[in-house]
Design a protein around this motif. Structure first.
Motif, PDB file in Angstrom:
ATOM      1  N   ASP A  71    -121.974  -6.541 -57.533  1.00  0.00           N
ATOM      2  CA  ASP A  71    -122.454  -5.860 -58.684  1.00  0.00           C
ATOM      3  C   ASP A  71    -123.713  -6.092 -58.777  1.00  0.00           C
ATOM      4  O   ASP A  71    -124.479  -5.308 -59.154  1.00  0.00           O
ATOM      5  CB  ASP A  71    -121.577  -6.261 -59.959  1.00  0.00           C
ATOM      6  CG  ASP A  71    -120.005  -5.535 -59.740  1.00  0.00           C
ATOM      7  OD1 ASP A  71    -119.454  -5.240 -58.956  1.00  0.00           O
ATOM      8  OD2 ASP A  71    -118.775  -6.047 -60.401  1.00  0.00           O
ATOM      9  N   LYS A  72    -124.572  -7.735 -59.073  1.00  0.00           N
ATOM     10  CA  LYS A  72    -125.930  -7.838 -59.161  1.00  0.00           C
ATOM     11  C   LYS A  72    -126.210  -7.392 -58.561  1.00  0.00           C
ATOM     12  O   LYS A  72    -127.673  -6.387 -58.674  1.00  0.00           O
ATOM     13  CB  LYS A  72    -126.148  -8.628 -59.156  1.00  0.00           C
ATOM     14  CG  LYS A  72    -127.389  -9.661 -59.621  1.00  0.00           C
ATOM     15  CD  LYS A  72    -127.169 -11.074 -60.374  1.00  0.00           C
ATOM     16  CE  LYS A  72    -128.680 -11.293 -59.840  1.00  0.00           C
ATOM     17  NZ  LYS A  72    -129.093 -12.729 -60.244  1.00  0.00           N
ATOM     18  N   ARG A  75    -126.367  -2.862 -58.820  1.00  0.00           N
ATOM     19  CA  ARG A  75    -127.066  -2.810 -59.946  1.00  0.00           C
ATOM     20  C   ARG A  75    -129.243  -2.446 -59.709  1.00  0.00           C
ATOM     21  O   ARG A  75    -129.791  -1.689 -60.084  1.00  0.00           O
ATOM     22  CB  ARG A  75    -127.331  -3.855 -61.309  1.00  0.00           C
ATOM     23  CG  ARG A  75    -125.940  -3.166 -61.947  1.00  0.00           C
ATOM     24  CD  ARG A  75    -125.650  -4.148 -63.677  1.00  0.00           C
ATOM     25  NE  ARG A  75    -125.731  -5.566 -63.300  1.00  0.00           N
ATOM     26  CZ  ARG A  75    -124.793  -6.538 -63.010  1.00  0.00           C
ATOM     27  NH1 ARG A  75    -123.801  -5.749 -62.749  1.00  0.00           N
ATOM     28  NH2 ARG A  75    -125.460  -7.600 -62.679  1.00  0.00           N
ATOM     29  N   LYS A  76    -128.846  -3.418 -58.613  1.00  0.00           N
ATOM     30  CA  LYS A  76    -130.846  -3.388 -58.549  1.00  0.00           C
ATOM     31  C   LYS A  76    -131.198  -2.634 -56.829  1.00  0.00           C
ATOM     32  O   LYS A  76    -132.426  -1.994 -57.271  1.00  0.00           O
ATOM     33  CB  LYS A  76    -130.916  -5.248 -57.422  1.00  0.00           C
ATOM     34  CG  LYS A  76    -131.270  -6.397 -58.515  1.00  0.00           C
ATOM     35  CD  LYS A  76    -131.994  -7.268 -58.173  1.00  0.00           C
ATOM     36  CE  LYS A  76    -131.150  -8.416 -58.659  1.00  0.00           C
ATOM     37  NZ  LYS A  76    -132.712  -9.965 -58.251  1.00  0.00           N
ATOM     38  N   CYS A  77    -130.109  -2.103 -56.054  1.00  0.00           N
ATOM     39  CA  CYS A  77    -129.838  -1.229 -55.302  1.00  0.00           C
ATOM     40  C   CYS A  77    -130.576   0.375 -56.431  1.00  0.00           C
ATOM     41  O   CYS A  77    -130.824   0.751 -55.490  1.00  0.00           O
ATOM     42  CB  CYS A  77    -128.740  -1.100 -54.366  1.00  0.00           C
ATOM     43  SG  CYS A  77    -128.406   0.275 -53.503  1.00  0.00           S
ATOM     44  N   ASP A  78    -129.782   0.388 -57.585  1.00  0.00           N
ATOM     45  CA  ASP A  78    -129.875   1.538 -58.197  1.00  0.00           C
ATOM     46  C   ASP A  78    -131.014   1.631 -58.991  1.00  0.00           C
ATOM     47  O   ASP A  78    -131.402   2.655 -58.982  1.00  0.00           O
ATOM     48  CB  ASP A  78    -129.069   1.527 -59.496  1.00  0.00           C
ATOM     49  CG  ASP A  78    -127.262   1.676 -58.676  1.00  0.00           C
ATOM     50  OD1 ASP A  78    -127.096   2.013 -57.570  1.00  0.00           O
ATOM     51  OD2 ASP A  78    -126.407   1.139 -59.563  1.00  0.00           O
ATOM     52  N   ASP A  79    -131.032   0.921 -59.182  1.00  0.00           N
ATOM     53  CA  ASP A  79    -133.678   0.950 -59.898  1.00  0.00           C
ATOM     54  C   ASP A  79    -134.373   0.993 -58.234  1.00  0.00           C
ATOM     55  O   ASP A  79    -135.366   0.229 -58.499  1.00  0.00           O
ATOM     56  CB  ASP A  79    -133.625  -0.835 -60.475  1.00  0.00           C
ATOM     57  CG  ASP A  79    -133.040  -0.898 -61.499  1.00  0.00           C
ATOM     58  OD1 ASP A  79    -132.229   0.188 -61.552  1.00  0.00           O
ATOM     59  OD2 ASP A  79    -132.412  -1.954 -62.372  1.00  0.00           O
TER      60      ASP A  79
END
Length: 103
Positions: A71-72, A75-79
């Motif tokens: 999940d962490k 979230r970085k991938c989405d950024d």
């Protein structure tokens, strides 16, 4: 002199119990050893259940940890972090392997 005679008469009676106890211990020792060996070599149903429960809890802990890491990374991938996207895919593979191992 009377004390020596009294001790001489009582000693065989007192020692008989010791000898009988020692003989009894020697005779039962092989049975106790074999019994202990069988007990150590086998697993009771309750022990098997406890071990299975312990293994399931540890697997759930590993899955939870991997899911949090995934999940962490997502979230970085989405950024926009491409390395994090690759890491998330790798972690998802580990999660799938862990689930297959548990089931």
């Amino acid at each position: 002199m009377k004390a020596v005679v009294a001790v001489a008469l009582i000693a065989p009676l007192a020692l008989t119990g010791c000898v009988a106890s020692a003989v009894g211990s020697i005779v039962t020792a092989p049975v106790k050893i074999v019994s202990k060996g069988v007990d150590l070599a086998t697993t009771s149903q309750s022990e098997a259940d406890e071990n299975r429960g312990r293994a399931m809890r540890k697997a759930e802990e590993r899955l939870g940890k991997l899911q949090r890491q995934r999940d962490k990374a997502l979230r970085k991938c989405d950024d926009g972090d491409d390395e994090a996207c690759e890491l998330a895919r790798d972690i998802q593979g580990q999660i799938d392997e862990e689930r297959e191992r548990v089931m």
